[in-house]
Design a protein around this motif. Sequence first.
Motif, PDB file in Angstrom:
ATOM      1  N   PRO A 137       0.838  -1.202   0.000  1.00  0.00           N
ATOM      2  CA  PRO A 137       0.000   0.000   0.000  1.00  0.00           C
ATOM      3  C   PRO A 137       0.878   1.259   0.000  1.00  0.00           C
ATOM      4  O   PRO A 137       1.968   1.259   0.587  1.00  0.00           O
ATOM      5  N   PRO A 138       0.440   2.334  -0.630  1.00  0.00           N
ATOM      6  CA  PRO A 138       1.252   3.560  -0.669  1.00  0.00           C
ATOM      7  C   PRO A 138       1.574   4.134   0.705  1.00  0.00           C
ATOM      8  O   PRO A 138       2.595   4.806   0.863  1.00  0.00           O
ATOM      9  N   PRO A 182      13.717  12.274  -1.022  1.00  0.00           N
ATOM     10  CA  PRO A 182      12.601  12.830  -1.803  1.00  0.00           C
ATOM     11  C   PRO A 182      12.316  12.055  -3.083  1.00  0.00           C
ATOM     12  O   PRO A 182      11.153  11.780  -3.411  1.00  0.00           O
ATOM     13  N   GLU A 183      13.358  11.669  -3.838  1.00  0.00           N
ATOM     14  CA  GLU A 183      13.105  10.960  -5.091  1.00  0.00           C
ATOM     15  C   GLU A 183      12.650   9.523  -4.838  1.00  0.00           C
ATOM     16  O   GLU A 183      11.811   8.996  -5.578  1.00  0.00           O
ATOM     17  N   ILE A 184      13.188   8.887  -3.800  1.00  0.00           N
ATOM     18  CA  ILE A 184      12.733   7.534  -3.476  1.00  0.00           C
ATOM     19  C   ILE A 184      11.240   7.547  -3.156  1.00  0.00           C
ATOM     20  O   ILE A 184      10.462   6.728  -3.668  1.00  0.00           O
ATOM     21  N   THR A 185      10.826   8.483  -2.319  1.00  0.00           N
ATOM     22  CA  THR A 185       9.414   8.576  -1.927  1.00  0.00           C
ATOM     23  C   THR A 185       8.534   8.884  -3.128  1.00  0.00           C
ATOM     24  O   THR A 185       7.515   8.219  -3.372  1.00  0.00           O
ATOM     25  N   HIS A 186       8.943   9.878  -3.902  1.00  0.00           N
ATOM     26  CA  HIS A 186       8.116  10.348  -5.013  1.00  0.00           C
ATOM     27  C   HIS A 186       7.952   9.292  -6.102  1.00  0.00           C
ATOM     28  O   HIS A 186       6.821   8.981  -6.519  1.00  0.00           O
ATOM     29  N   TYR A 187       9.056   8.728  -6.579  1.00  0.00           N
ATOM     30  CA  TYR A 187       8.980   7.823  -7.729  1.00  0.00           C
ATOM     31  C   TYR A 187       8.601   6.402  -7.360  1.00  0.00           C
ATOM     32  O   TYR A 187       8.197   5.631  -8.231  1.00  0.00           O
ATOM     33  N   SER A 188       8.684   6.050  -6.071  1.00  0.00           N
ATOM     34  CA  SER A 188       8.183   4.743  -5.644  1.00  0.00           C
ATOM     35  C   SER A 188       6.672   4.753  -5.491  1.00  0.00           C
ATOM     36  O   SER A 188       6.048   3.691  -5.429  1.00  0.00           O
ATOM     37  N   GLY A 189       6.088   5.949  -5.374  1.00  0.00           N
ATOM     38  CA  GLY A 189       4.650   6.054  -5.185  1.00  0.00           C
ATOM     39  C   GLY A 189       4.230   5.972  -3.730  1.00  0.00           C
ATOM     40  O   GLY A 189       3.055   5.720  -3.435  1.00  0.00           O
ATOM     41  N   LEU A 190       5.168   6.214  -2.807  1.00  0.00           N
ATOM     42  CA  LEU A 190       4.860   6.160  -1.381  1.00  0.00           C
ATOM     43  C   LEU A 190       4.259   7.482  -0.915  1.00  0.00           C
ATOM     44  O   LEU A 190       4.599   8.553  -1.419  1.00  0.00           O
ATOM     45  N   LEU A 191       3.407   7.402   0.083  1.00  0.00           N
ATOM     46  CA  LEU A 191       2.802   8.603   0.657  1.00  0.00           C
ATOM     47  C   LEU A 191       3.645   9.173   1.790  1.00  0.00           C
ATOM     48  O   LEU A 191       3.505  10.347   2.141  1.00  0.00           O
ATOM     49  N   HIS A 192       4.494   8.342   2.391  1.00  0.00           N
ATOM     50  CA  HIS A 192       5.327   8.777   3.506  1.00  0.00           C
ATOM     51  C   HIS A 192       6.782   8.385   3.249  1.00  0.00           C
ATOM     52  O   HIS A 192       7.055   7.357   2.619  1.00  0.00           O
ATOM     53  N   ARG A 193       7.688   9.192   3.770  1.00  0.00           N
ATOM     54  CA  ARG A 193       9.100   8.879   3.602  1.00  0.00           C
ATOM     55  C   ARG A 193       9.457   7.574   4.309  1.00  0.00           C
ATOM     56  O   ARG A 193       9.046   7.350   5.452  1.00  0.00           O
TER      57      ARG A 193
END
Length: 300
Positions: A137-138, A182-193
């Motif tokens: 889940p995101p 920031p890029e890991i969170t953004h491009y993985s599709g996660l809502l939280h770091r």
Amino acid sequence: MTTRIFIDGEAGTTGLGIRHRLESLPAHYGFELLHIDPAQRKDPQARRDLMRQADITVLCLPDDAAREAVSLGEGLTRFLDASTAHRVDKNWVYGLPELTLEQSGKIRSASHVSNPGCYSTGAIALLRPLVKSGIIPPDYPISINAVSGYSGGGHSMIEAHEREKGPAFLLYGLNLEHKHLPEITHYSGLLHRPIFVPSVGHFPQGMIVSIPLHLVNLPGFPSVEDVREVLASAYKEAKTIRVCPDQTTLTADELAGKDDMELRVHGHGGQVVLTARLDNLGKGASGAAVRNLILMSGQD
């Protein structure tokens, strides 16, 4: 057709790696390197003149210097930025061709491309297909551990390791504010770091990124094979990423000097550890940059 390349920051570890890889390519790729006089490396006008001559300028600079370089050459050249400065900027294309089916085409036509981070390349490759498929889940809490060769720390760390023979193992980033988050969170599709704990070992090149998961805590209780199948399907056409059988041990420097990446799903008793193995200077830096340059020049 000739594609002229100016590497702004050619003397750094990533810049030298890009230069050596470009010089070793067969002549039919048609790359021509433009070099700045070492005495003029910090001369804005000299750099601007070379940007005007270049089809693509590669930025191997600290973040603030990369932003200044873009302002200096905007409208004169296309950019490939190896720094962290523009990786989540909506006006820049993220330079991971395997990110989506359309990503290679976006890179090919973009005027501004950001080269991914080394840790990010492994983490995103593992997480994004699993988030997209619904297995993760995101909003799921993710922890990432990673170890890299000391070459990722630049000249000062390289000199320290080669002169002082150590330390054998260094845990860092314990303020939980690593620049790749920031890029890991953004491009993985996660809502939280995620919680990300990087480290450096006493070996020159290589990297392992690992992510533990409790399958019983995931929706639908996926099996180890479900996880493996999602990754295998996501990268079945990939040129530089392959999903490999699991192993009970992994050495981080196995792919040193190479430009590909291995993904694995190690599972037992409702638990898995996802791993990505790559060269921090290859698929994680210079090798990725050269592949992006090939795409930006209109080639495969």
